[in-house]
Design an enzyme around this catalytic site. Sequence first.
Site, short mmCIF file in Angstrom:
data_model
loop_
_atom_site.label_atom_id
_atom_site.label_comp_id
_atom_site.label_asym_id
_atom_site.label_seq_id
_atom_site.Cartn_x
_atom_site.Cartn_y
_atom_site.Cartn_z
N SER A 32 -20.82 29.19 -36.46
CA SER A 32 -21.07 29.55 -35.07
C SER A 32 -22.42 28.98 -34.61
O SER A 32 -22.63 27.77 -34.69
CB SER A 32 -21.00 31.07 -34.92
OG SER A 32 -20.83 31.45 -33.58
N MET A 33 -23.35 29.80 -34.14
CA MET A 33 -24.66 29.28 -33.77
C MET A 33 -25.29 28.51 -34.92
O MET A 33 -25.97 27.49 -34.72
CB MET A 33 -25.60 30.41 -33.35
CG MET A 33 -26.99 29.92 -32.93
SD MET A 33 -28.24 31.21 -32.82
CE MET A 33 -28.81 31.29 -34.51
#
Length: 253
Positions: free
Chosen positions: A94-95
């Site tokens: 994700s991030m």
Amino acid sequence: MATAEDFGLWIRKLSTPDDPRARLICFPHAGGSANFYFQFARGFDDFEVHGVQYPGRQDRRREPFRKTVQELADEIAGLMGDWNDLPVVLLGNSMGALVAFEVAFRLETMGVAPLSLFACGRVGPMLGKDEETHLKDDDVFLREMALLGGMGSELLQDEEIIELVLPPMRADYRIAETYRCSPGTRLSVPIHVHIGKDDPKVTEEQAAEWKHSTTGEFTLDTHEGGHFFFTDNGDDLTRTISRSVPDTLATKV
């Protein structure tokens, strides 16, 4: 110059095999910590596995949050620049996939490129995706957390837990949602993208956009599960990462 104390703040060892053949550096999702990868690290017999600990959470909760993904990457790459006694593989979820990508770009620019990058659960860096979740009120924000999983629903009912996790989560969402990839930020190392087929945030088409972020090999694999597919179904990913090291080294001979 970075000190051993600086290094230990940022990069935490999660496994210590007797004779490692490679080093895997894992970058957590928004609000996540290095220990998120502790169970995942146990799947590797001969990899030295490390997790990155971002500031503003757990034992680093008194430190200020960084303002951009690029700022995080600058500090982490600065620590890793001389750490090349083993082949290095980067993995981000994700991030964390964005942070790992920016770190890989900096390491490559420094002449110490990683062997490869594994990006999980994230649209391609060239795609801007600001849903302004970081600006929403706490109730809406918490519903977003429940949608993605990664935290047990019972934890999201605990006010003390919420008080601890909301600030870093919101800060991380802000830098991930406002991230913009600078023109020319492209790798030459392989990028391997993995997503869960039920991920509510990433379609296969969006994940395929990672192919524009490298001039090297690109692969895309879809697994059973959602945004955090490898927490319950990580064996395939573990095997793929393990196989990638000799395969990638062979192409360099």
